[in-house]
Design a protein around this motif. Structure first.
Motif, PDB file in Angstrom:
ATOM      1  N   LEU A 267      57.907  27.690  56.172  1.00  0.00           N
ATOM      2  CA  LEU A 267      56.433  27.915  57.053  1.00  0.00           C
ATOM      3  C   LEU A 267      55.702  28.803  58.329  1.00  0.00           C
ATOM      4  O   LEU A 267      55.311  28.798  58.958  1.00  0.00           O
ATOM      5  CB  LEU A 267      57.275  26.890  58.521  1.00  0.00           C
ATOM      6  N   HIS A 268      55.997  29.821  58.048  1.00  0.00           N
ATOM      7  CA  HIS A 268      55.924  31.364  58.767  1.00  0.00           C
ATOM      8  C   HIS A 268      54.753  32.127  57.556  1.00  0.00           C
ATOM      9  O   HIS A 268      54.245  31.199  57.036  1.00  0.00           O
ATOM     10  CB  HIS A 268      56.977  32.041  59.320  1.00  0.00           C
ATOM     11  N   GLY A 269      55.200  33.300  57.085  1.00  0.00           N
ATOM     12  CA  GLY A 269      54.508  34.395  56.139  1.00  0.00           C
ATOM     13  C   GLY A 269      54.181  33.518  54.620  1.00  0.00           C
ATOM     14  O   GLY A 269      53.489  34.178  54.826  1.00  0.00           O
ATOM     15  N   PHE A 303      55.898  16.310  51.964  1.00  0.00           N
ATOM     16  CA  PHE A 303      54.137  16.727  52.182  1.00  0.00           C
ATOM     17  C   PHE A 303      54.104  17.637  53.420  1.00  0.00           C
ATOM     18  O   PHE A 303      53.249  16.213  53.832  1.00  0.00           O
ATOM     19  CB  PHE A 303      53.630  15.890  50.859  1.00  0.00           C
ATOM     20  N   ARG A 304      53.531  18.725  53.457  1.00  0.00           N
ATOM     21  CA  ARG A 304      52.254  18.956  54.444  1.00  0.00           C
ATOM     22  C   ARG A 304      50.942  19.753  53.908  1.00  0.00           C
ATOM     23  O   ARG A 304      51.536  20.359  52.905  1.00  0.00           O
ATOM     24  CB  ARG A 304      53.104  19.730  55.416  1.00  0.00           C
ATOM     25  N   LEU A 305      50.028  19.846  54.738  1.00  0.00           N
ATOM     26  CA  LEU A 305      49.190  20.560  54.088  1.00  0.00           C
ATOM     27  C   LEU A 305      49.346  21.682  54.596  1.00  0.00           C
ATOM     28  O   LEU A 305      49.113  22.330  55.860  1.00  0.00           O
ATOM     29  CB  LEU A 305      48.111  19.972  54.542  1.00  0.00           C
ATOM     30  N   MET A 306      49.728  22.668  53.131  1.00  0.00           N
ATOM     31  CA  MET A 306      50.285  23.989  54.309  1.00  0.00           C
ATOM     32  C   MET A 306      48.653  24.832  54.401  1.00  0.00           C
ATOM     33  O   MET A 306      48.199  24.881  53.456  1.00  0.00           O
ATOM     34  CB  MET A 306      50.940  24.752  52.529  1.00  0.00           C
ATOM     35  N   GLY A 307      48.732  25.624  55.013  1.00  0.00           N
ATOM     36  CA  GLY A 307      47.575  26.307  56.034  1.00  0.00           C
ATOM     37  C   GLY A 307      46.522  25.879  56.887  1.00  0.00           C
ATOM     38  O   GLY A 307      46.235  26.238  57.164  1.00  0.00           O
ATOM     39  N   PHE A 308      47.580  24.542  57.694  1.00  0.00           N
ATOM     40  CA  PHE A 308      47.370  23.811  58.674  1.00  0.00           C
ATOM     41  C   PHE A 308      48.173  23.853  59.620  1.00  0.00           C
ATOM     42  O   PHE A 308      49.123  23.510  59.142  1.00  0.00           O
ATOM     43  CB  PHE A 308      46.630  22.113  57.730  1.00  0.00           C
ATOM     44  N   GLY A 309      47.353  24.194  60.736  1.00  0.00           N
ATOM     45  CA  GLY A 309      48.464  23.463  62.255  1.00  0.00           C
ATOM     46  C   GLY A 309      48.854  25.110  62.549  1.00  0.00           C
ATOM     47  O   GLY A 309      48.944  25.880  62.035  1.00  0.00           O
ATOM     48  N   HIS A 310      49.369  25.287  63.773  1.00  0.00           N
ATOM     49  CA  HIS A 310      50.062  26.328  64.006  1.00  0.00           C
ATOM     50  C   HIS A 310      50.364  25.708  65.539  1.00  0.00           C
ATOM     51  O   HIS A 310      50.158  24.820  66.287  1.00  0.00           O
ATOM     52  CB  HIS A 310      48.496  27.574  64.571  1.00  0.00           C
ATOM     53  N   ARG A 311      51.385  26.665  66.144  1.00  0.00           N
ATOM     54  CA  ARG A 311      52.620  26.199  67.251  1.00  0.00           C
ATOM     55  C   ARG A 311      51.547  26.955  68.569  1.00  0.00           C
ATOM     56  O   ARG A 311      51.576  25.755  69.258  1.00  0.00           O
ATOM     57  CB  ARG A 311      53.459  26.759  67.154  1.00  0.00           C
ATOM     58  N   VAL A 312      50.789  28.036  68.692  1.00  0.00           N
ATOM     59  CA  VAL A 312      50.237  27.526  69.596  1.00  0.00           C
ATOM     60  C   VAL A 312      47.964  27.328  69.589  1.00  0.00           C
ATOM     61  O   VAL A 312      47.678  27.499  70.560  1.00  0.00           O
ATOM     62  CB  VAL A 312      49.455  29.831  69.873  1.00  0.00           C
TER      63      VAL A 312
HETATM   64  N1  CMC Z   1      50.157  18.555  58.002  1.00  0.00           N
HETATM   65  C1  CMC Z   1      50.825  17.802  58.024  1.00  0.00           C
HETATM   66  N2  CMC Z   1      51.110  17.510  59.631  1.00  0.00           N
HETATM   67  C2  CMC Z   1      50.989  18.411  60.273  1.00  0.00           C
HETATM   68  C3  CMC Z   1      50.577  19.657  59.873  1.00  0.00           C
HETATM   69  C4  CMC Z   1      50.261  19.820  58.378  1.00  0.00           C
HETATM   70  N3  CMC Z   1      50.447  21.005  57.915  1.00  0.00           N
HETATM   71  N4  CMC Z   1      51.629  20.352  60.967  1.00  0.00           N
HETATM   72  C5  CMC Z   1      52.078  19.818  61.898  1.00  0.00           C
HETATM   73  N5  CMC Z   1      51.924  18.522  61.436  1.00  0.00           N
HETATM   74  C6  CMC Z   1      52.069  17.608  62.701  1.00  0.00           C
HETATM   75  C7  CMC Z   1      53.481  16.963  62.220  1.00  0.00           C
HETATM   76  O1  CMC Z   1      53.854  15.958  61.306  1.00  0.00           O
HETATM   77  C8  CMC Z   1      53.348  16.289  63.863  1.00  0.00           C
HETATM   78  O2  CMC Z   1      53.435  14.674  64.227  1.00  0.00           O
HETATM   79  P1  CMC Z   1      53.073  13.522  64.784  1.00  0.00           P
HETATM   80  O3  CMC Z   1      52.726  14.347  65.917  1.00  0.00           O
HETATM   81  O4  CMC Z   1      53.130  12.462  63.785  1.00  0.00           O
HETATM   82  O5  CMC Z   1      54.991  14.149  64.283  1.00  0.00           O
HETATM   83  C9  CMC Z   1      52.153  17.481  64.406  1.00  0.00           C
HETATM   84  O6  CMC Z   1      51.607  17.619  63.360  1.00  0.00           O
HETATM   85  C10 CMC Z   1      52.637  18.142  65.032  1.00  0.00           C
HETATM   86  O7  CMC Z   1      53.341  19.468  64.317  1.00  0.00           O
HETATM   87  P2  CMC Z   1      55.034  20.144  64.754  1.00  0.00           P
HETATM   88  O8  CMC Z   1      55.542  19.990  63.927  1.00  0.00           O
HETATM   89  O9  CMC Z   1      55.649  19.447  65.296  1.00  0.00           O
HETATM   90  O10 CMC Z   1      54.336  21.532  65.080  1.00  0.00           O
HETATM   91  P3  CMC Z   1      54.458  22.779  65.351  1.00  0.00           P
HETATM   92  O11 CMC Z   1      54.370  23.606  66.479  1.00  0.00           O
HETATM   93  O12 CMC Z   1      56.643  22.961  65.402  1.00  0.00           O
HETATM   94  O13 CMC Z   1      55.096  23.322  62.948  1.00  0.00           O
HETATM   95  C11 CMC Z   1      53.251  24.771  61.805  1.00  0.00           C
HETATM   96  C12 CMC Z   1      53.949  24.532  63.412  1.00  0.00           C
HETATM   97  C13 CMC Z   1      52.761  25.493  61.377  1.00  0.00           C
HETATM   98  C14 CMC Z   1      55.136  25.214  61.061  1.00  0.00           C
HETATM   99  C15 CMC Z   1      52.870  23.548  61.115  1.00  0.00           C
HETATM  100  O14 CMC Z   1      51.633  22.551  61.574  1.00  0.00           O
HETATM  101  C16 CMC Z   1      53.236  23.764  60.017  1.00  0.00           C
HETATM  102  O15 CMC Z   1      54.348  23.428  59.148  1.00  0.00           O
HETATM  103  N6  CMC Z   1      52.304  23.570  59.428  1.00  0.00           N
HETATM  104  C17 CMC Z   1      52.552  24.263  57.633  1.00  0.00           C
HETATM  105  C18 CMC Z   1      52.416  25.490  57.467  1.00  0.00           C
HETATM  106  C19 CMC Z   1      51.931  26.653  57.816  1.00  0.00           C
HETATM  107  O16 CMC Z   1      50.511  26.365  57.448  1.00  0.00           O
HETATM  108  N7  CMC Z   1      52.192  27.922  58.367  1.00  0.00           N
HETATM  109  C20 CMC Z   1      51.841  28.569  58.740  1.00  0.00           C
HETATM  110  C21 CMC Z   1      51.520  29.213  59.915  1.00  0.00           C
HETATM  111  S1  CMC Z   1      50.291  30.584  60.830  1.00  0.00           S
HETATM  112  C22 CMC Z   1      50.631  31.751  60.320  1.00  0.00           C
HETATM  113  C23 CMC Z   1      52.364  32.178  60.177  1.00  0.00           C
HETATM  114  O17 CMC Z   1      52.777  32.313  61.566  1.00  0.00           O
HETATM  115  O18 CMC Z   1      53.054  32.454  59.866  1.00  0.00           O
END
Ligand code: CMC
Length: 432
Positions: A267-269, A303-312
């Motif tokens: 979920l991070h690096g 399954f999640r789309l890796m590389g999509f989404g961000h906390r900030v």
């Molecule tokens: N694919 C599908 N759905 C997603 C995704 C995704 N990649 N990311 C978030 N969601 C959905 C999630 O299911 C939730 O939906 P609902 O509101 O219906 O329950 C909503 O979007 C909010 O997601 P969250 O998990 O509450 O968000 P978060 O801020 O806790 O998590 C995250 C942020 C980056 C961990 C997450 O978006 C994720 O798992 N992304 C994929 C892993 C990834 O690419 N990580 C790298 C982050 S950037 C660089 C770094 O930090 O290293």
């Protein structure tokens, strides 16, 4: 009920008013200072994932998730990526100001003076199994470095801290390349101090003692830019870990090793390698992007789309914006035709027009494109998170140093809302 006034926020609960001071940052963000909440009112806050909690005041990195802005010490990431070098950015993050020409030369000379590992550390690399994940080796070797530099452990001794930041910066590429060489059974390559930071790393990664290795300037600059883009990102999971470990006054090596372990997770690096694994899977499955977008939307499918989404970022991640164009450019200049890039572009297009992703503001993040570039530069997938760690190192060290120097710092020790059994009687084992 909440009521704000200048410099204060009042919350009313059960007819009682609780008033807290507010702190306003230089970019206008307002934090409610609840430091005295428990002491004065015997109440605590509950905030899973610390999504609403600032753990410190920091002057290092500014992220605006709404507008998609990122600045190190006030400088826009776009400018630094276009014009600066990685050691220059490391100096900026750690010392607070851009170095003058002379300061930069001195800093680079200091780094060159520490690129070698203590010879005794080589036995440690030998001891790992052949298939050991390089992230495991990286964090173990970083923690192990603390045993070689024990007299530099005092976090309050400025000279020791400075020496340790230089040693870590100088040695991490050597550690990373040894971890890689070990995994493929090739001889460890000693650093070449006539090369710049990124070129030297490439040489240690891909060179062999039996033949000359030519540095490709396109590859070396691309690596430098990638390291700059990863160099800091305020209070993310690994940086918060570094601060938390360091808040106990553990030494810098131990604190950074903790951060590396936090970075490793997918979920991070770890997301940069997970992206390539995902794109490869889609490719091998016939390239049906729709199918994977549907899987990501299905709440019964993990399954999640890796590389999509961000906390900030709730808009484009500016690092991904830079990297998208950069990926196309680097691949073209290197003459690489990677089928995964087409899948990545299709995936991005689908996701950006799909309501699920639009409503949740899920955009590509830095890891979505960085993996594509690391791959085109010749790095194996298992090294991607190691590259992220080398990039993030100056940020971890700058944040650790800021934490140590902040007179408000206290050992990190969150509270909990206890949700277990109330007191009960013990029964002897033969009576259960
Ligand atoms: N694919 C599908 N759905 C997603 C995704 C995704 N990649 N990311 C978030 N969601 C959905 C999630 O299911 C939730 O939906 P609902 O509101 O219906 O329950 C909503 O979007 C909010 O997601 P969250 O998990 O509450 O968000 P978060 O801020 O806790 O998590 C995250 C942020 C980056 C961990 C997450 O978006 C994720 O798992 N992304 C994929 C892993 C990834 O690419 N990580 C790298 C982050 S950037 C660089 C770094 O930090 O290293």
């Amino acid at each position: 009920m909440f009521k704000t006034s200048d410099g204060e926020l009042t919350v009313t609960h059960d007819d009682q008013d609780y008033t807290f001071p507010t702190v306003t940052g230089t970019e206008g963000d307002v934090g409610v200072d609840i430091s005295r909440l428990r002491g004065d009112h015997k109440k605590i806050t509950l905030d899973y994932g610390f999504a609403n909690t600032a753990a410190c005041r920091s002057s290092i990195t500014y992220v605006n998730g709404e507008t998609g802005e990122l600045r190190y010490r006030g400088y826009r990431i776009e400018d630094l990526a276009a014009k600066a070098t990685f050691p220059e950015v490391a100096y900026l993050l750690i010392n607070g100001e851009l170095p003058t020409k002379v300061e930069l030369e001195e800093y680079e000379a200091e780094l060159r003076g520490h690129t070698l590992l203590n010879e005794e550390m080589k036995a440690m690399f030998d001891a790992f199994p052949r298939g050991a994940h390089p992230m495991g080796i990286l964090s173990a070797a970083t923690a192990a470095m603390s045993t070689f530099y024990e007299r530099y452990h005092d976090p309050r001794d400025e000279e020791s801290v400075k020496e340790s930041t230089v040693r870590l910066m100088a040695k991490l590429p050597t550690v990373a390349s040894f971890a890689y060489k070990k995994s493929i059974g090739q001889p460890y390559m000693y650093p070449r101090n006539d090369l710049d930071y990124s070129s030297n790393f490439l040489y240690m990664m891909f060179g062999l003692p039996v033949e000359p290795y030519e540095i490709d300037p396109v590859v070396a600059r691309a690596l430098d830019v990638l390291l700059i883009l990863h160099a800091d990102h305020e209070q993310n999971c690994s940086t918060s870990t570094v601060r938390l470990v360091g808040s106990s006054e553990a030494n810098l090596f131990a604190s950074v090793a903790g951060g590396m372990n936090a970075l490793w997770g997918p979920l991070h690096g770890g997301a940069n390698s997970a992206v390539i694994a995902m794109l490869t899977q889609i490719d091998q499955d016939g390239g049906d992007v729709d199918k994977y977008v549907a899987k990501a939307k299905d709440k019964d499918d993990p399954f999640r789309l890796m590389g999509f989404g961000h906390r900030v970022y709730k808009n484009f991640d500016p690092r991904a914006t830079i990297l998208k164009d950069f990926a196309a450019d680097v691949l073209e200049r290197l003459g690489v035709n990677d089928p995964l890039l087409n899948i990545a572009l299709k995936l991005e297009e689908h996701a950006l027009t799909d309501d699920y992703f639009v409503e949740r503001k899920l955009y590509p993040n830095v890891d979505f494109y960085s993996g594509m570039i690391f791959r085109s530069l010749g790095f194996p997938v298992r090294m991607f998170t190691v590259l992220f760690a080398i990039g993030r190192l100056p940020g971890w060290m700058a944040q650790w140093k800021e934490m140590i120097e902040d007179p408000n710092t206290r050992i990190g020790r969150p509270r909990q809302v206890y949700a277990g059994y109330q007191e009960r009687e013990y029964t002897a084992v033969d009576e259960r």
